[in-house]
Design a protein around this motif. Structure first.
Motif, mmCIF file in Angstrom:
data_model
loop_
_atom_site.group_PDB
_atom_site.id
_atom_site.type_symbol
_atom_site.label_atom_id
_atom_site.label_comp_id
_atom_site.label_asym_id
_atom_site.label_seq_id
_atom_site.Cartn_x
_atom_site.Cartn_y
_atom_site.Cartn_z
ATOM 1 N N THR A 1 77.791 29.519 44.947
ATOM 2 C CA THR A 1 78.241 29.277 43.575
ATOM 3 C C THR A 1 78.271 30.572 42.779
ATOM 4 O OG1 THR A 1 77.449 26.998 43.547
ATOM 5 C CG2 THR A 1 77.699 28.070 41.422
ATOM 6 N N ASN A 2 77.263 31.415 42.970
ATOM 7 C CA ASN A 2 77.254 32.704 42.269
ATOM 8 C C ASN A 2 78.469 33.547 42.667
ATOM 9 O OD1 ASN A 2 74.868 32.188 40.873
ATOM 10 N ND2 ASN A 2 73.585 33.003 42.516
ATOM 11 N N VAL B 1 82.457 28.389 36.168
ATOM 12 C CA VAL B 1 81.700 27.806 37.272
ATOM 13 C C VAL B 1 80.272 27.576 36.791
ATOM 14 C CG1 VAL B 1 80.863 28.076 39.631
ATOM 15 C CG2 VAL B 1 83.152 28.897 39.016
ATOM 16 N N THR B 2 79.862 26.320 36.748
ATOM 17 C CA THR B 2 78.542 25.941 36.253
ATOM 18 C C THR B 2 77.720 25.350 37.389
ATOM 19 O OG1 THR B 2 79.396 25.482 34.031
ATOM 20 C CG2 THR B 2 77.286 24.476 34.626
ATOM 21 N N GLY B 3 76.549 25.932 37.631
ATOM 22 C CA GLY B 3 75.630 25.421 38.640
ATOM 23 C C GLY B 3 74.526 24.609 37.983
ATOM 24 N N ALA C 1 76.796 21.532 28.549
ATOM 25 C CA ALA C 1 76.805 22.929 28.984
ATOM 26 C C ALA C 1 78.217 23.409 29.289
ATOM 27 C CB ALA C 1 75.916 23.086 30.217
ATOM 28 N N VAL C 2 78.980 22.602 29.997
ATOM 29 C CA VAL C 2 80.343 22.986 30.361
ATOM 30 C C VAL C 2 81.194 23.193 29.116
ATOM 31 C CG1 VAL C 2 82.468 22.163 31.450
ATOM 32 C CG2 VAL C 2 80.288 21.951 32.646
ATOM 33 N N GLU C 3 81.056 22.302 28.154
ATOM 34 C CA GLU C 3 81.864 22.415 26.940
ATOM 35 C C GLU C 3 81.414 23.554 26.035
ATOM 36 O OE1 GLU C 3 83.960 18.197 26.199
ATOM 37 O OE2 GLU C 3 81.915 18.331 25.386
ATOM 38 N N ASN C 4 80.295 24.204 26.403
ATOM 39 C CA ASN C 4 79.825 25.372 25.661
ATOM 40 C C ASN C 4 79.809 26.630 26.524
ATOM 41 O OD1 ASN C 4 78.745 24.608 22.770
ATOM 42 N ND2 ASN C 4 78.175 22.904 24.117
ATOM 43 N N ASP C 5 80.589 26.623 27.610
ATOM 44 C CA ASP C 5 80.751 27.790 28.482
ATOM 45 C C ASP C 5 79.435 28.302 29.075
ATOM 46 O OD1 ASP C 5 83.497 28.156 28.616
ATOM 47 O OD2 ASP C 5 83.577 29.358 26.805
ATOM 48 N N VAL C 6 78.550 27.391 29.459
ATOM 49 C CA VAL C 6 77.265 27.766 30.036
ATOM 50 C C VAL C 6 77.389 27.837 31.556
ATOM 51 C CG1 VAL C 6 74.853 27.061 30.327
ATOM 52 C CG2 VAL C 6 75.984 26.767 28.115
ATOM 53 N N PHE C 7 76.870 28.912 32.139
ATOM 54 C CA PHE C 7 77.009 29.123 33.578
ATOM 55 C C PHE C 7 76.002 28.327 34.409
ATOM 56 C CE2 PHE C 7 78.590 33.370 32.024
ATOM 57 C CZ PHE C 7 79.911 33.163 32.373
ATOM 58 N N GLU C 8 74.843 28.054 33.845
ATOM 59 C CA GLU C 8 73.779 27.447 34.643
ATOM 60 C C GLU C 8 73.030 26.410 33.817
ATOM 61 O OE1 GLU C 8 71.112 29.583 37.731
ATOM 62 O OE2 GLU C 8 70.010 29.711 35.819
ATOM 63 N N VAL C 9 72.775 25.259 34.427
ATOM 64 C CA VAL C 9 72.021 24.185 33.786
ATOM 65 C C VAL C 9 70.680 24.047 34.499
ATOM 66 C CG1 VAL C 9 71.939 21.734 33.192
ATOM 67 C CG2 VAL C 9 74.132 22.958 33.162
ATOM 68 N N VAL C 10 69.608 24.287 33.764
ATOM 69 C CA VAL C 10 68.253 24.042 34.270
ATOM 70 C C VAL C 10 67.808 22.765 33.572
ATOM 71 C CG1 VAL C 10 65.923 24.975 34.528
ATOM 72 C CG2 VAL C 10 67.904 26.512 34.552
#
Length: 237
Positions: A153-154, A167-169, A200-209
């Motif tokens: 993914t990275n 691309v959001t992991g 997260a996706v709608e705020n352009d975040v790359f990674e969700v913890v």
């Protein structure tokens, strides 16, 4: 910036607990169409949800899905295999290879199949489900396959960024689905997980913890290995 409003979404593993929530939440967020894919797709109660036959371990099935769903703007790599309990030293070779097929090769091949479609779309996104297992090994091929997918993914993130594809992991521990029925440990509700992912996706975040367990494990990655794996203490030769 990707938006679910008027998006065309494809969810792999749509029949499962998390997959079903992704499908329903995408529609409730205003998606124009959702391809709900599975080996044996189910029928849905909304005309915006399109059942799509897809075996993620079959390259021909992946190619057919990409041809049938060539208007996708958000691809969600959600399908995954149930982890065997055996260690890497004891698991059968068939189980070892099957885990890599489902949890590594399948999402990578799907990303490759849909890369040009996503690159041609406006504000497109690829979502990869990893789990906390990407960061914490405790034996068994499942965690090894998830770690491999995290690395992939990275790489995909770097390769697709110039084409405007986010691309959001996603990293999460136990989710309250049949896959986690074997444990009484705290579990996240599928709806809460999907809400975090879509926000997260709608705020352009790359990674969700997504949960405390994942946050705790991530924080420990920079520590000495003995801190992350206390069973190593005192076992040095």
């Amino acid at each position: 910036m990707p938006s679910l409003t008027n998006a065309v979404v494809l969810v792999t593993g749509a029949n499962g607990g998390i997959g079903t929530e992704f499908v329903r939440a995408a529609v409730s967020h205003g998606a124009a169409k959702v391809y709900a894919s599975a080996r044996t797709p189910r029928q849905w109660d909304d005309e915006r949800i399109i059942p799509l036959t897809l075996d993620v371990t079959d390259p021909a099935s992946i190619a057919a899905a990409a041809a049938a769903a060539d208007d996708v703007t958000i691809l969600i790599n959600n399908a995954g295999g149930i982890p065997p309990t055996a260690s890497l030293l004891d698991v059968t070779e068939a189980d070892l290879r099957q885990n890599m097929e489902i949890n590594f090769f399948a999402p990578v091949l799907l990303a490759r199949a849909f890369a040009a479609i996503l690159a041609a779309a406006d504000n497109a996104a690829l979502i990869d489900m990893h789990s906390v297992a990407s960061w914490h090994a405790s034996g068994g091929p499942y965690r090894a396959s998830k770690a491999a997918m995290w690395s992939a993914t990275n790489s995909l993130r770097l390769e697709l960024a110039p084409h405007g594809v986010l691309v959001t992991g996603v990293h999460v521990g136990y989710v309250d689905t049949p896959m986690a029925s074997h444990t009484n440990d705290p579990k996240m509700r599928p709806a809460d997980l999907v809400a975090k992912v879509f926000d997260a996706v709608e705020n352009d975040v790359f990674e969700v913890v997504a949960d405390e367990l994942s946050a705790h494990v991530k924080a420990g990655l920079s520590a000495p290995l003995e801190a992350l794996y206390p069973q190593l203490s005192g076992n040095q030769p």
